[in-house]
Enzyme design. Structure first.
Site, PDB file in Angstrom:
ATOM      1  N   ASP A 316      35.189  42.097  38.390  1.00  0.00           N
ATOM      2  CA  ASP A 316      34.302  40.857  38.129  1.00  0.00           C
ATOM      3  C   ASP A 316      35.185  39.642  38.158  1.00  0.00           C
ATOM      4  OD1 ASP A 316      31.785  39.247  37.782  1.00  0.00           O
ATOM      5  OD2 ASP A 316      32.094  39.485  35.750  1.00  0.00           O
ATOM      6  N   ASP A 516      33.109  41.987  32.049  1.00  0.00           N
ATOM      7  CA  ASP A 516      32.766  41.626  30.505  1.00  0.00           C
ATOM      8  C   ASP A 516      31.514  41.258  30.061  1.00  0.00           C
ATOM      9  OD1 ASP A 516      32.645  39.399  31.876  1.00  0.00           O
ATOM     10  OD2 ASP A 516      33.813  38.260  30.490  1.00  0.00           O
ATOM     11  N   ASP A 520      27.731  44.100  34.077  1.00  0.00           N
ATOM     12  CA  ASP A 520      28.963  44.625  34.550  1.00  0.00           C
ATOM     13  C   ASP A 520      28.810  46.252  33.758  1.00  0.00           C
ATOM     14  OD1 ASP A 520      30.106  42.788  36.031  1.00  0.00           O
ATOM     15  OD2 ASP A 520      30.891  42.083  34.076  1.00  0.00           O
TER      16      ASP A 520
END
Length: 777
Positions: A316, A516, A520
């Site tokens: 990410d 995080d 996700d």
């Protein structure tokens, strides 16, 4: 049974492996003491009890392995134990039992670190909602909410269900779902999703459906499905057992034919696969410990084995390659005012000290970092969705939307600020002082200074392909991808789309997923290894992941990937060496030259050797460069100065952009003063203090020479700017003057910005690898 008894019983069930080890060791030791005292019957009874513990465990393990369709190493241990008891080799049986139970304890310890439940997701999910009924607000269970209900979402609340904003502007932190660090504003009629947090004033929400139909509930289902779809991992030990077991049986059969059942049992005793049962777990547990020391908590040895095989990283953007929160990027003064950027920031931060808006904190933080002296505001008024107003040191200050600050969208400086914000993916906060527009503050989720070095470190760890998968906007994601050097950028992704990305990459190679946010969590659960960024606290991603990065340095993933490969190599070495020695001992036992008891003792010697080798995995993969404490202090000092001079560097761009407007030459002179009083002294100190220390550490023929050349160019360009200012003097600059000034300012801006980033990446990040074991010279 009382509550204390229940707790004790529960502890005993959870720690049955430890109790089994204690019982086996106690039986072996007690038998040894009794044997030395001449009480042979007592010794046999103690060893038989120890052997019974091991036999029970081996039988259970073998049945469990067969029930799951695999033939594990425990079958050999079961045959060895049963055979040793049958031929009355009780000491050998007790020794084998101790080996088995110690291996069981090690594996169980590692398994207890694995927590793949969804407790964080469930803890975060709201259980109740505030619903309007007959003009009153009542708190009801979330299950009672139906489509069309009017709800109140208070400040700090998680939006309970999907719906539409009913009245005022809602300011929402959507980072949990989208990964986007900046808050989003939604006006009346806008759709909002459950799971986001209200960081503004309370607002009313018209429910679009039930809680079970909401976005947040869908994410919980996605995580569950992803965890259930993950293929079981075959342990390294069991893979080798597939051929070691039939070979052992063949050799034992030959021994039986040559010398009877006692000789066959001797073969089984020395074939008891401690290198498989103990050596691999010891190496993996050692690897887990070494990884934890580097700030990565890996939840099990199986995860470490999988990590050693992964060659693709899907990560990410927000909180990994970027800071994960808005930060002040620039202060652009209005073209009609002659206020300095420092003054604008100080006034804005003074007013924002009492604001609860999500963008207030980064403005206050930036002013404090730049030495601003903040004063308490008076007469403060804040209107959600518009801005805040008050008096600071006798001056009327307003912050918020352009219209709130009186900035017309048709003004050139406003259009320029809007364009820059759009190109850089930044947020704008307009400021007015004493009733007139004063400027605009730009805030953005900035790329980490060490992001590109981080990607290189990950590649050094054996990762060959890196995919940036984010819910953020394409323009912001593309810029981060280009600057960091990833292989592919995929933007605007939903949690379900991230799952598709992981599945696509898994068809090509084993995949690590890093993130995080709640968005996700499904992909973290599905990936071969999911690693959560947990440095900011435990989140749902940490629960769904296989490992948690506890430090705010994603570059550690490269180290741990290399450590995982090294750990697996050591485990494999230990297994093969131990099995080779066991095969040699089996050959000796097969011809009758090695009795069962001596075989058990020899096997223990082999065990000790392979375990000592496996413990080498405790040693971490050492960084290439280690700095002394004094060198680290230098890197820390100059990294801090970089944070301060970034604001000075940005003023070069502002001065260049506003040339030709009223007050432009005053800005140019202020910028030149900053260059001569702050920026150049910093660069000169680097040349004199930092670079000699780095040359000593890095070695070679003047490794900092290219960066030193940049210092010389910076000095030349600052001198050139000073001469241009002197040449223009007090007269109004003409077109030629403006062209020369703009070229010099933009040139200095580009050189200083690139030079600072390069130093952060290549030199100042070395401070993370300080060697504190040696005193400074």
């Amino acid at each position: 049974m009382g509550s204390v008894g229940k707790r004790v019983a529960g502890w005993a069930v959870r720690r049955s492996d430890l109790l089994l080890l204690i019982a086996t060791a106690a039986g072996l030791v007690a038998g040894g003491v009794a044997s030395l005292a001449g009480a042979g019957d007592v010794a046999d009874a103690a060893w038989l009890a120890a052997a019974a513990c091991g036999l029970g465990y081996a039988l259970w393990a073998a049945i469990d392995a067969l029930r799951h369709g695999r033939l594990g190493v425990d079958v050999i241990a079961l045959l060895a134990l049963a055979g040793a008891i049958a031929v009355d080799e009780l000491l050998a049986a007790a020794v084998i039992s101790l080996m088995l139970t110690s291996g069981r304890t090690l594996e169980a310890w590692a398994a207890r670190r694995a927590r793949h439940d969804l407790s964080a997701l469930l803890d975060r999910a709201p259980r109740t909602a505030r619903r309007y009924r007959a003009g009153q607000v009542e708190t009801v269970p979330l299950e009672d909410i139906a489509a069309g209900d009017m709800l109140l979402v208070a400040a700090g609340d998680v939006v309970p269900v999907d719906g539409t904003v009913a009245d005022t502007v809602a300011v929402l932190d959507e980072s949990a779902l989208t990964g986007e660090a900046r808050p989003a504003e939604h006006g009346p009629g806008d759709q909002v999703r459950s799971g986001v947090v209200n960081v503004g004033a309370p607002f009313r929400l018209r429910a679009g459906g039930t809680a079970a139909e909401s976005t947040y509930a869908g994410i919980v289902r996605l995580v569950t499905e992803a965890e259930n779809s993950q293929a079981p991992f075959v342990r390294l030990a069991d893979r080798y057992a597939m051929w070691f077991l039939p070979l052992t049986l063949v050799v034992a059969g030959v021994a039986w034919a040559l010398g009877g059942p006692g000789q066959a049992v001797a073969v089984l005793v020395v074939a008891t696969p401690c290198p498989l049962i103990l050596a691999a777990p010891v190496a993996l547990v050692s690897g887990l410990s070494a990884a934890a020391r580097r700030g990565v908590v890996v939840k099990s040895g199986g995860v470490l084995e999988r990590l050693a095989q992964c060659t693709t990283l899907v990560l990410d953007k927000t909180g990994t390659l970027t800071a994960g929160q808005p930060d002040l990027a620039a202060v652009i003064p209005a073209g009609t005012r002659d206020l300095g950027t420092a003054e604008i920031l100080t006034l804005a931060a003074s007013l924002d000290q009492v604001s609860g808006h999500v963008l207030a904190a980064p403005i206050v933080r930036a002013a404090a970092a730049r030495g601003g002296r903040l004063t308490a505001p008076a007469g403060v008024t804040e209107i959600p969705g518009q801005g805040i107003a008050g008096t600071v040191g006798g001056r009327a200050v307003r912050l918020g939307r352009a219209g709130w600050a009186g900035a017309a969208e048709t003004e050139p400086w406003v259009r320029a600020a809007r364009r820059r914000a759009r190109l850089d993916g930044a947020l704008t906060v307009f400021a007015a002082v004493d009733g007139q527009p004063a400027g605009v503050l730009l805030l953005e989720d900035q790329i980490r200074p060490d992001a590109r070095q981080t990607i290189r470190a990950v590649r050094r760890g054996g990762i060959r392909r890196i995919v940036l998968a984010t819910g953020d906007r394409p323009e912001a994601a593309d810029a981060v991808g280009a600057l960091t050097g990833v292989d592919e950028v995929l933007a605007g992704l939903t949690p379900a789309a991230k799952l598709d990305v992981v599945r696509r990459e898994q068809r090509l190679a084993p995949v690590i997923m890093t993130g995080d946010g709640i968005n996700d969590a499904p992909a973290l659960a599905l990936a071969d290894v999911g690693i959560a960024m947990g440095a900011r606290g435990a989140t749902a991603s940490s629960q769904a992941a296989d490992a948690v990065l506890t430090v705010d340095q994603i570059g550690r993933l490269g180290e741990v990937a290399a450590l995982a490969r090294r750990t697996r190599r050591i485990a494999l070495e230990s297994v093969l060496a131990g099995m080779g020695l066991s095969l040699a001992a089996m050959a000796v036992a097969a011809v009758g030259l090695l009795p069962a008891v001596w075989g058990a003792l020899l096997q223990e010697a082999i065990d000790v050797a392979v375990i000592l080798n496996a413990l080498r995995a405790l040693m971490p993969v050492a960084p290439e460069v280690r700095l002394r404490a004094a060198d680290t202090a230098l890197t820390t000092r100059f990294r801090g100065e970089h944070q301060a001079i970034r604001a000075d560097i940005d003023q070069l761009r502002v001065a260049a952009e506003t040339l030709g407007q009223p007050g432009a030459m005053s800005r140019v002179r202020r910028v030149h003063k900053l260059l001569t009083s702050e920026v150049w002294p910093h660069e000169y100190a680097e040349e004199c203090d930092l670079y000699p220390a780095l040359n000593r550490v890095l070695g070679g023929a003047d490794p900092t020479a290219p960066m030193s050349r940049a210092h010389a160019e910076i000095s030349v360009q600052i001198g050139r700017l000073g001469r241009l200012i002197d040449d223009i003097g007090d007269r109004a600059p003409d077109e030629t003057d403006i062209t020369d000034l703009r070229a010099t300012l933009y040139g200095l801006y580009a050189i200083l910005r690139l030079h600072t980033v390069q130093e952060d990446e290549t030199y100042l990040s070395l401070g993370d690898m300080a060697d504190t074991s040696r005193p400074a010279a």
